[in-house]
Design a protein around this motif. Structure first.
Motif: not given
Length: 305
Positions: A10-12, A208-209, A216-220, A301-303
């Motif tokens: 959410v912050v990103g 989120s894109p 850049a993002f880990d759900t584990d 701005d994807r990453t």
């Protein structure tokens, strides 16, 4: 907790939205506002006072426009839940059976809104290990909703009675997949097996894109195993006092526990298991999420980094 993936997501997303707003305002009027602001920042000792004054005025006007639009974004965030809840009557039919899992403020508000003009039954899975579903089932029952609380293990059996599944999302990926509280993947699989539509509730700020394969993002993300099993149970796994093969008291495997407990915080629910993503601007099928992202974020701005 800023270390949680949902918070990072959410912050990103908010950073991307603000950058997109700034670029749009800078591109307004054929780019004049952005160029004037850039000239103001680049102004040096060699420029005369009149030019500096004009450029400074342009910069102030540009900042005022950006602040105004960001203020509108803040107002939008404050009304996200209210806008999502407004769609409840469009999705909950009279005399239907709605199934949900765990406790969620937005899902509870959604079902309470539907209950104002619809008489329906609700099945709430307990949402172990937190058992937040018990609290929501009680809250719905107090508001007059005919509610049944069931164990998570009963979801597949109860799904044959359901007409709709309503769940909360912590994030929505570019491919239409969902970052959801742990346990929601199992519910979605059961719904797929019984051909029951699955609706996830999510605000635009949760889109989120990124995709599930992005580094850049880990759900584990794992939570403490204490929520699943008491630490004293480790004594039965050979920690400081097991029995050897002869039945004598003694250490087992050098006091190293042979038990591993995984308590995931989130599930990834693939787009093939999602019927609809209901946002504050209406319902979107998973395949349309990518198009929606192009309207609220800039591809650059994807990453970050």
């Amino acid at each position: 907790n800023l270390s949680h993936p949902s918070t990072e997501l959410v912050v990103g997303n908010m950073c991307r939205r603000v950058l997109h707003i700034i670029r749009e305002e800078a591109a307004g009027d054929g780019g004049k506002a952005g160029n004037a602001a850039s000239d103001a920042m680049d102004a040096s000792d060699g420029s005369d006072d009149e030019d500096n004054s004009v450029r400074g005025g342009a910069m102030r006007a540009f900042k005022a426009e950006v602040i105004e639009v960001i203020g509108e974004l803040i107002d939008e965030l404050e009304s996200v839940n209210a806008h999502i809840v407004q769609h409840a009557l469009e999705h909950v039919s009279p005399s239907s059976v709605v199934l949900t899992s765990g406790g969620s403020d937005i899902v509870e508000a959604f079902l309470r809104e539907a209950n104002r003009k619809r008489k329906f039954q609700c099945i709430v899975a307990e949402g172990a290990p937190g058992l937040t579903g018990h609290q929501m089932a009680r809250a719905l029952a107090e508001k007059g909703v005919e509610t049944t609380a069931v164990a998570d293990a009963s979801v597949f059996a109860m799904m044959s009675r359901a007409n709709l599944v309503v769940l909360s999302a912590c994030g929505v990926f570019a491919n239409g997949g969902i970052l959801a509280p742990a346990g929601h993947h199992t519910v979605a699989l059961a719904a797929k097996a019984h051909s029951v539509p699955v609706v996830f509730l999510a605000g635009l700020h949760e889109l989120s894109p990124l995709g599930p394969g992005d580094e850049a993002f880990d759900t584990d993300d794992l939570l403490s195993p204490a929520d699943v099993i008491d630490y004293t149970a480790l004594a039965d796994c050979g920690v400081g006092g097991g029995r050897d093969d002869g039945g004598n008291e003694g250490d087992v495997d050098g006091d190293v526990a042979s038990l591993s407990v995984a308590n995931p915080a989130y599930d990834y629910v693939g787009p093939e298991l999602v019927t609809l993503v209901l946002t504050d601007v209406g319902g979107q099928v998973p395949a349309f999420v990518k198009q929606l992202l192009s309207e609220i974020y800039d591809p650059a701005d994807r990453t970050f980094g």
